[in-house]
Design an enzyme around this catalytic site. Sequence first.
Site, PDB file in Angstrom:
ATOM      1  N   SER A 247       0.848  -1.191   0.000  1.00 35.69           N
ATOM      2  CA  SER A 247       0.000   0.000   0.000  1.00 35.69           C
ATOM      3  C   SER A 247       0.884   1.241   0.000  1.00 35.69           C
ATOM      4  CB  SER A 247      -0.923  -0.007   1.218  1.00 35.69           C
ATOM      5  OG  SER A 247      -0.144   0.229   2.368  1.00 35.69           O
ATOM      6  N   LYS A 248       0.218   2.393  -0.033  1.00 29.91           N
ATOM      7  CA  LYS A 248       0.959   3.656  -0.196  1.00 29.91           C
ATOM      8  C   LYS A 248       2.031   3.855   0.880  1.00 29.91           C
ATOM      9  CE  LYS A 248      -2.218   6.405  -2.868  1.00 29.91           C
ATOM     10  NZ  LYS A 248      -3.596   6.796  -2.662  1.00 29.91           N
ATOM     11  N   ARG A 249       1.793   3.302   2.084  1.00 31.02           N
ATOM     12  CA  ARG A 249       2.793   3.549   3.124  1.00 31.02           C
ATOM     13  C   ARG A 249       4.135   2.863   2.800  1.00 31.02           C
ATOM     14  NH1 ARG A 249       2.869  -0.831   6.927  1.00 31.02           N
ATOM     15  NH2 ARG A 249       1.216  -2.249   6.317  1.00 31.02           N
ATOM     16  N   HIS A 250       4.140   1.937   1.817  1.00 25.86           N
ATOM     17  CA  HIS A 250       5.391   1.298   1.417  1.00 25.86           C
ATOM     18  C   HIS A 250       6.101   2.065   0.303  1.00 25.86           C
ATOM     19  CE1 HIS A 250       2.995  -2.188   2.996  1.00 25.86           C
ATOM     20  NE2 HIS A 250       4.069  -2.235   3.727  1.00 25.86           N
ATOM     21  N   GLY A 251       5.511   3.145  -0.179  1.00 24.27           N
ATOM     22  CA  GLY A 251       6.106   3.896  -1.284  1.00 24.27           C
ATOM     23  C   GLY A 251       5.194   3.835  -2.488  1.00 24.27           C
TER      24      GLY A 251
END
Length: 304
Positions: A247-251
């Site tokens: 998800s976005k928190r991984h980049g």
Amino acid sequence: MTTQPRLRIAPSPTGQLHVGTARTALYNFLYARHLGGRFSMRIEDTDVSRSKREHADAFCEMLKWMGIDWDGDIIYQSDRFEMYRTAINSLLDQGLAYECYETPEELEQINVERKAQKLPPGYDGRARNLTESQKQKFKDEGRARTVRFITPDSGTSEFVDAIRGTVSVQRESVSDFVIERGDGTPTFFLANAVDDIDMEITHVVRGEDLIDSTHRVLALRRALGNSEQPFYAHTPMILAPDRSKLSKRHGAVSLESYKDSGYLPEAMVNYLALLGWSPSDGREIVTIEEMISEFDIHNVNHSG
Ligand code: GLU
């Protein structure tokens, strides 16, 4: 029934193209071309509050950038509401679906009660036998109508998945689900089942987050008069290094962001294809033509 294999990619245009969906599109494309079949583009935009045409357009552009082309015109589910309404009305007429008038708060309350009884969340079928006068009273109160499909209460729902093997659930665990929302639009399950029948889709390749919905879609297909099961392959998710869902928190998770960072389409296609599949000799640089000739969905990895 057609003998030519027919595959499709069916994105919901609610945001940028996630790399997971890009890989699903690629696998469908490769497998369709490998089998000498047809590959269609169907935009699943029945949820009018969340779907945007600009996302659908960008999705198609990104696939073209990857070198993926599809056969025929793009199908927009939002152009086909009449067909879904006909299917819903026929289910209602046959007593295979029913009208409900609960408010969101009342539905929430049902789940609170079920939780207290240690039951899984879901609808308890309480509106299955509403009388005409009860329905009229709810209408007069200005409540919105939803339509639910009656799921079978006993037995096992089963299908064979090319990657997962036999997948089954007890039918009683699948509660009656909504096929028409309060605003009159069809839900994903209904439109997905109607279109796969109408388009004579023979092979459904999609992410394994949709595996549970397959039991509902199969029950709907039967009720709509089509008991044939398509070939199913549910592909593992693309996971982050910590093995949680990417998800976005991984980049970066959208294909656009990789394109904008200067990645070449050939590199993206090669990388996405090999995240989950590899040619038998294990080589790591494969052209799209080589992939088409060697790709077999049965050889996709089981793990994310
Ligand atoms: N519209 C679904 C999604 O974007 C895919 C449905 C399907 O492939 O059957 O997740």
